[in-house]
Design an enzyme around this catalytic site. Structure first.
Site, short mmCIF file in Angstrom:
data_model
loop_
_atom_site.label_atom_id
_atom_site.label_comp_id
_atom_site.label_asym_id
_atom_site.label_seq_id
_atom_site.Cartn_x
_atom_site.Cartn_y
_atom_site.Cartn_z
N ARG A 167 0.83 -1.21 0.00
CA ARG A 167 0.00 0.00 0.00
C ARG A 167 0.87 1.26 0.00
O ARG A 167 0.60 2.23 0.70
CB ARG A 167 -0.95 0.01 1.21
CG ARG A 167 -1.87 -1.18 1.30
CD ARG A 167 -2.85 -1.24 0.12
NE ARG A 167 -3.67 -2.45 0.21
CZ ARG A 167 -3.33 -3.63 -0.29
NH1 ARG A 167 -2.21 -3.76 -0.97
NH2 ARG A 167 -4.11 -4.66 -0.17
N SER A 244 -11.19 -0.03 3.19
CA SER A 244 -10.39 -0.55 4.30
C SER A 244 -9.60 0.58 4.93
O SER A 244 -8.79 1.22 4.26
CB SER A 244 -9.45 -1.64 3.80
OG SER A 244 -10.18 -2.73 3.29
N GLU A 340 -4.67 3.33 6.16
CA GLU A 340 -4.45 3.36 4.72
C GLU A 340 -4.69 4.74 4.13
O GLU A 340 -3.93 5.20 3.28
CB GLU A 340 -5.34 2.33 4.01
CG GLU A 340 -4.84 0.90 4.11
CD GLU A 340 -5.47 0.00 3.06
OE1 GLU A 340 -6.00 0.52 2.06
OE2 GLU A 340 -5.42 -1.22 3.24
#
Length: 346
Positions: A167, A244, A340
């Site tokens: 990520r 998420s 995130e």
């Protein structure tokens, strides 16, 4: 001077999927590379703080922004080339990611199906190195073209230059997404001709089995992923969210083994470097946060990894809930969770 329309006092609430309130002093919607170059050359904006905005699906707005927001809305999809081993497809940075994935499948070019229904734009996908169900975008990435807004030059980034991580990419590592240094214009993907379905994730395998599909096509894998995501994840248009919210933590094998011994139900995934990825949603649920609210925000009752805006939330509310979840997971499991989404302004 550029003729790109500049909006003053732009409302950013409809431009972020968490529906958080914020305004930008100025906002320009960029629909072509020529517009981007003209704006970069415009002396009125030299030295003005900038922020490049995609679909706003990976963003926590924490207040107003006194600078210039550049909304990347460049369109276009094309077959960019092919060779004996792969087909190359490209898309403008402003293209909707899921629509682009569906376009590739309809054109007979499999390879991105496991990333179906991920919110956001094509241009944002490599910045975050989006991933789901056993695939990360870096595994299908060829290159991207981005305009350096400081020099006015176009630069091509291959996978090595992007320095992809979990990520993560150079655009996050250098803070270029926050300072508006580069505006991604288009992204090209490499889709291998030797395609095989990725069905290693239990949820995907179970969904295909439920449908009686033993040898799935790419379209059938995509349909399974879409069905799973629609069951588990709220539609941002109905319940504002950023997908998420926490990364799945990756820990040393020794720590993972100790946690697994103490909590046998903990999902773990061995990594190529010897470390082990843990399921953040499971940790959050076991810490008591699934379906639990803190003020106007909460962790979604169907998937503990999703932070949702119940109505009227601010960036400060999101920060408070995230910090509370992180503290409880750390206290119970000794594991640090990392968000995130990007917090902006930081």
């Amino acid at each position: 001077m550029t003729n790109v329309p500049i909006e003053s006092g732009a409302d950013l609430r409809p431009r972020n999927t968490l529906a958080l309130p914020a305004r930008a002093a100025r906002l320009a919607t960029i629909r072509s590379a020529d517009e981007a170059r003209a704006l970069a050359a415009d002396p009125r904006w030299r030295g003005v703080p900038r922020f490049v905005l995609g679909g706003g699906s990976n963003l926590v707005l924490c207040g107003d922004f006194a600078g210039l927001v550049l909304q990347a809305a460049l369109p276009g999809r094309a077959l960019a080339g092919e060779d004996a081993e792969a087909v190359y497809v490209s898309a403008g940075a402003g293209e909707n990611w899921h629509d682009f994935v569906q376009w590739t499948l309809a054109a007979g070019h499999p390879g991105l199906e496991n990333l179906s229904l991920i919110p956001g734009t094509v241009g944002a996908a490599p910045i975050q190195n989006i991933g789901a169900y056993g695939l990360e975008v870096c595994e299908r990435f060829a290159h991207l073209d981005a305009l350096d807004l400081e020099t006015g030059e176009t630069r091509r980034f291959d996978a090595a230059a992007c320095r992809f991580g979990y990520r993560d990419s150079v655009f996050k590592q250098q803070g270029w997404h926050l300072c508006g240094r580069f505006l991604i214009l288009a992204v090209t993907f490499r889709l291998p001709r030797a395609w095989a379905p990725l069905t290693g994730y239990a949820e995907v395998a179970a969904e295909l089995d439920r449908c009686g599909i033993a040898r799935p096509t790419a379209a059938e894998v995509a349909a399974a992923v879409v069905a799973i995501r629609r069951r588990k994840l709220p539609d941002p248009a109905t319940i504002p969210n950023a997908g998420s919210f926490f990364q799945n933590p990756v820990v040393a094998a020794e720590q993972a083994a100790a946690l697994k011994a103490a909590h046998p139900a903990l999902p773990t995934y061995a990594q190529a470097d010897g470390r082990v990825k843990l399921a953040a949603g499971w940790l959050i649920e076991q810490a008591g946060w699934k379906g639990r609210n803190l003020g106007p925000v909460g962790m979604y009752e169907k998937q503990a990894l999703i932070l949702v805006n119940r109505g009227g939330a601010t960036g400060a509310d999101v920060r408070a809930l995230a910090a509370a979840v992180q503290a409880d997971v750390r206290a119970r499991f000794g594991v640090a969770l990392e968000p995130e989404p990007i917090y902006f302004p930081a």
